[in-house]
Structure formats: C-alpha cells, structure tokens
Design a protein around this motif. Structure first.
Motif, PDB file in Angstrom:
ATOM      1  N   ASP A  93     -20.274 -14.123 -38.828  1.00 24.88           N
ATOM      2  CA  ASP A  93     -21.572 -13.870 -38.178  1.00 24.88           C
ATOM      3  C   ASP A  93     -21.486 -14.031 -36.661  1.00 24.88           C
ATOM      4  OD1 ASP A  93     -21.200 -16.598 -38.160  1.00 24.88           O
ATOM      5  OD2 ASP A  93     -23.156 -17.109 -39.013  1.00 24.88           O
ATOM      6  N   HIS A  94     -20.293 -13.801 -36.113  1.00 24.97           N
ATOM      7  CA  HIS A  94     -20.073 -13.876 -34.663  1.00 24.97           C
ATOM      8  C   HIS A  94     -21.049 -12.938 -33.933  1.00 24.97           C
ATOM      9  CE1 HIS A  94     -17.641 -14.328 -30.962  1.00 24.97           C
ATOM     10  NE2 HIS A  94     -17.934 -13.061 -30.757  1.00 24.97           N
ATOM     11  N   VAL A  95     -21.689 -13.464 -32.896  1.00 22.08           N
ATOM     12  CA  VAL A  95     -22.653 -12.681 -32.116  1.00 22.08           C
ATOM     13  C   VAL A  95     -22.026 -12.306 -30.778  1.00 22.08           C
ATOM     14  CG1 VAL A  95     -24.962 -12.638 -31.082  1.00 22.08           C
ATOM     15  CG2 VAL A  95     -24.574 -13.879 -33.231  1.00 22.08           C
ATOM     16  N   LEU A  96     -21.773 -11.016 -30.594  1.00 23.12           N
ATOM     17  CA  LEU A  96     -21.135 -10.537 -29.373  1.00 23.12           C
ATOM     18  C   LEU A  96     -22.030 -10.743 -28.156  1.00 23.12           C
ATOM     19  CD1 LEU A  96     -19.643  -7.125 -30.551  1.00 23.12           C
ATOM     20  CD2 LEU A  96     -18.336  -9.116 -29.779  1.00 23.12           C
ATOM     21  N   GLY A  97     -21.391 -10.966 -27.014  1.00 26.40           N
ATOM     22  CA  GLY A  97     -22.107 -11.030 -25.756  1.00 26.40           C
ATOM     23  C   GLY A  97     -22.221  -9.656 -25.117  1.00 26.40           C
ATOM     24  N   VAL A  98     -22.449  -9.635 -23.815  1.00 26.17           N
ATOM     25  CA  VAL A  98     -22.583  -8.373 -23.082  1.00 26.17           C
ATOM     26  C   VAL A  98     -21.190  -7.798 -22.845  1.00 26.17           C
ATOM     27  CG1 VAL A  98     -23.461  -7.281 -20.993  1.00 26.17           C
ATOM     28  CG2 VAL A  98     -24.632  -9.286 -21.941  1.00 26.17           C
ATOM     29  N   GLY A  99     -20.945  -6.579 -23.314  1.00 35.19           N
ATOM     30  CA  GLY A  99     -19.640  -5.948 -23.149  1.00 35.19           C
ATOM     31  C   GLY A  99     -19.771  -4.520 -22.657  1.00 35.19           C
ATOM     32  N   GLY A 100     -18.666  -3.822 -22.695  1.00 27.53           N
ATOM     33  CA  GLY A 100     -18.652  -2.442 -22.202  1.00 27.53           C
ATOM     34  C   GLY A 100     -19.624  -1.535 -22.921  1.00 27.53           C
ATOM     35  N   ALA A 101     -19.691  -1.669 -24.246  1.00 30.86           N
ATOM     36  CA  ALA A 101     -20.615  -0.833 -25.024  1.00 30.86           C
ATOM     37  C   ALA A 101     -22.068  -1.126 -24.655  1.00 30.86           C
ATOM     38  CB  ALA A 101     -20.398  -1.055 -26.519  1.00 30.86           C
TER      39      ALA A 101
ATOM     40  N   GLY B 272     -29.451  -9.704 -27.866  1.00 30.00           N
ATOM     41  CA  GLY B 272     -30.725  -9.276 -27.284  1.00 30.00           C
ATOM     42  C   GLY B 272     -30.640  -8.580 -25.948  1.00 30.00           C
ATOM     43  N   VAL B 273     -29.442  -8.136 -25.550  1.00 26.40           N
ATOM     44  CA  VAL B 273     -29.305  -7.574 -24.202  1.00 26.40           C
ATOM     45  C   VAL B 273     -30.095  -6.283 -24.031  1.00 26.40           C
ATOM     46  CG1 VAL B 273     -27.112  -6.417 -24.758  1.00 26.40           C
ATOM     47  CG2 VAL B 273     -27.690  -6.920 -22.385  1.00 26.40           C
ATOM     48  N   GLN B 274     -30.104  -5.401 -25.050  1.00 22.80           N
ATOM     49  CA  GLN B 274     -30.877  -4.156 -24.915  1.00 22.80           C
ATOM     50  C   GLN B 274     -32.374  -4.452 -24.880  1.00 22.80           C
ATOM     51  OE1 GLN B 274     -29.170  -1.462 -24.224  1.00 22.80           O
ATOM     52  NE2 GLN B 274     -27.210  -2.440 -24.723  1.00 22.80           N
TER      53      GLN B 274
ATOM     54  N   PHE C  61     -29.981 -16.233 -31.667  1.00 19.67           N
ATOM     55  CA  PHE C  61     -29.527 -16.013 -30.287  1.00 19.67           C
ATOM     56  C   PHE C  61     -30.515 -15.127 -29.527  1.00 19.67           C
ATOM     57  CE2 PHE C  61     -25.264 -17.390 -31.752  1.00 19.67           C
ATOM     58  CZ  PHE C  61     -24.936 -18.234 -30.706  1.00 19.67           C
ATOM     59  N   ALA C  62     -30.968 -14.054 -30.158  1.00 22.14           N
ATOM     60  CA  ALA C  62     -31.912 -13.143 -29.497  1.00 22.14           C
ATOM     61  C   ALA C  62     -33.225 -13.855 -29.175  1.00 22.14           C
ATOM     62  CB  ALA C  62     -32.170 -11.923 -30.378  1.00 22.14           C
ATOM     63  N   ALA C  63     -33.704 -14.680 -30.104  1.00 21.98           N
ATOM     64  CA  ALA C  63     -34.944 -15.427 -29.856  1.00 21.98           C
ATOM     65  C   ALA C  63     -34.779 -16.370 -28.676  1.00 21.98           C
ATOM     66  CB  ALA C  63     -35.334 -16.211 -31.113  1.00 21.98           C
ATOM     67  N   THR C  64     -33.599 -16.972 -28.564  1.00 21.58           N
ATOM     68  CA  THR C  64     -33.321 -17.893 -27.457  1.00 21.58           C
ATOM     69  C   THR C  64     -33.214 -17.131 -26.146  1.00 21.58           C
ATOM     70  OG1 THR C  64     -32.093 -19.266 -29.038  1.00 21.58           O
ATOM     71  CG2 THR C  64     -31.848 -19.795 -26.707  1.00 21.58           C
ATOM     72  N   THR C  65     -32.517 -15.987 -26.166  1.00 16.78           N
ATOM     73  CA  THR C  65     -32.418 -15.139 -24.975  1.00 16.78           C
ATOM     74  C   THR C  65     -33.809 -14.711 -24.517  1.00 16.78           C
ATOM     75  OG1 THR C  65     -30.196 -14.321 -25.506  1.00 16.78           O
ATOM     76  CG2 THR C  65     -31.559 -12.904 -24.125  1.00 16.78           C
ATOM     77  N   ALA C  66     -34.651 -14.282 -25.466  1.00 16.75           N
ATOM     78  CA  ALA C  66     -36.010 -13.848 -25.117  1.00 16.75           C
ATOM     79  C   ALA C  66     -36.798 -14.972 -24.454  1.00 16.75           C
ATOM     80  CB  ALA C  66     -36.735 -13.359 -26.370  1.00 16.75           C
TER      81      ALA C  66
END
Length: 221
Positions: A134-142, A166-168, A191-196
C-alpha cells in the motif's frame, strides 16, 4: 473523511502547519536559505553542501536536514523544529521515527509549489528493501506531466481518480469549487486527507476502485 482518517488529529495538523510556516519550510524558504547552487544540487540528490549550510540546527535547518536530506537528527532539535506539534504525536502519527541516537523522517513531507506541502511514503531510494503493497507515491514525473496537461479553468466540481498523496487534488483546488477524490487504498486516503488539511482544503475522499465510489454522479472536470 473522518478525523481519524488523517495521520494526525485536526489540532495536530494545525500545529504542524504552524511549525512549517513559522520556519518557512517552503520551496521558496529553502531556496532562500540554501542559495541557487546548493538548491540545484539538492534537486540532483547531492546533499553535501546543504548539510554544510544547516549545521546550526535552527528549525528550518533541522527540517531541511530531516525531510529534504534524510538525515537522523538530535531529538531536541526535531522537537524544537516541529513545535507546537508535540513530539509524542509526531512519533505516534509516523511522521518521524527513532533511529540510532536520534530521529529520522518516517514519511516524505515535501514542500511543493509556492506554499503547499505534500505528505507521502518515503521514496524507494530512502530505505532499502521491498516497498509495502500500500505504498503511497509522492510527487514524481508522471504527476508533473498530468499537472501540466490538465486544462485549468474555473469549474464547479472536479474528480481526481486514484488520488494517492493528493497532488492533483491540490491543483484542482485552485480552480474547482468542490473536489472529490477516490482511491482503492485506505492508506492513500489518509495521506490525501492529511495533505488537504495541511494546506487548508477540504476534499470529499471516497474509498473504492476508480469510478465505483461516484457511480451515477457527474463532474465538470
């Protein structure tokens, strides 16, 4: 999303935002502290000059060493850098972990854009061994490619499929009145909830595969 589905409590998120803001742990703040050449070296994962520039261990220096350079730092320095967030909550949330004779990052807390932060799992290069399922990727090239390809016009509702960290959704928040994001991973949604919350946004976060959680609904983007 319910409160317990963030990495931190709502109060803890506010305290972390205060710590990061007061230290100016932002892309601009880091660049101002390190200078152009050293910042460019850091982007190439060459941290030598950055480590030389941050030996005084004030809050910004400690945050750079901890979350940018991946160093193990003295507990007292980490506690001071994260204050007013109590160190006990940072440990319990998995932001930092005990290692050797100090503390090191346990998640990736990345200054992003002008004044945002993105929370994700550590990149594969940071820790040896296989990645968790369940690894959650960070901000990358894609991520950057999709950010650049998205049409930016004001819309009422926007949908982010497979939101991950949650980057998008962050970018959608700049021009959508309401953002809905789905992910099959409960960990990604935490993670997305925390980023938000860290960036002062509130998204509708739904668990499920792709469009399944929003079947029958319409979105503008």
């Amino acid at each position: 999303m319910h409160e317990h589905e963030m990495l931190l409590s709502p109060a803890g998120v506010e305290q972390l935002r205060t710590a990061l803001s007061e230290a100016d742990f932002t892309a601009r703040g880091i660049a101002a502290r390190l200078g152009e050449e050293v910042t460019a070296a850091v982007a190439r994962h060459d941290y030598r000059a950055a480590l030389r520039a941050t030996t005084d261990r004030d809050p910004l220096a400690t945050l750079i060493r901890l979350f940018v350079c991946g160093q193990t730092e003295p507990e007292a320095a980490v506690a001071a850098a994260l204050a007013p967030l109590p160190l006990a909550e940072a440990l319990a949330a998995g932001l930092v972990e005990r290692h050797a004779d100090g503390l090191r990052q346990a998640v990736d807390l990345e200054p992003y854009g002008e004044s945002w932060w993105v929370v994700s799992d550590l990149p594969a290069t940071a820790r040896p061994g296989p990645l968790a399922r369940d690894h959650v990727l960070g901000v990358g090239g894609a991520s950057h490619t999709l950010v650049g390809a998205t049409l930016r016009r004001p819309v009422g509702t926007a949908l982010d499929l497979g939101t991950g960290c949650g980057v998008q959704a962050l970018h959608l928040s700049t021009h959508a009145a309401a953002v809905t994001a789905t992910d099959v991973s409960a960990r990604a949604l935490r993670f997305a909830a925390t980023t938000a919350a860290l960036n002062g946004y509130l998204w509708e976060l739904l668990k499920g595969d792709l469009l399944a959680p929003v079947a029958g609904r319409r979105f503008d983007l």
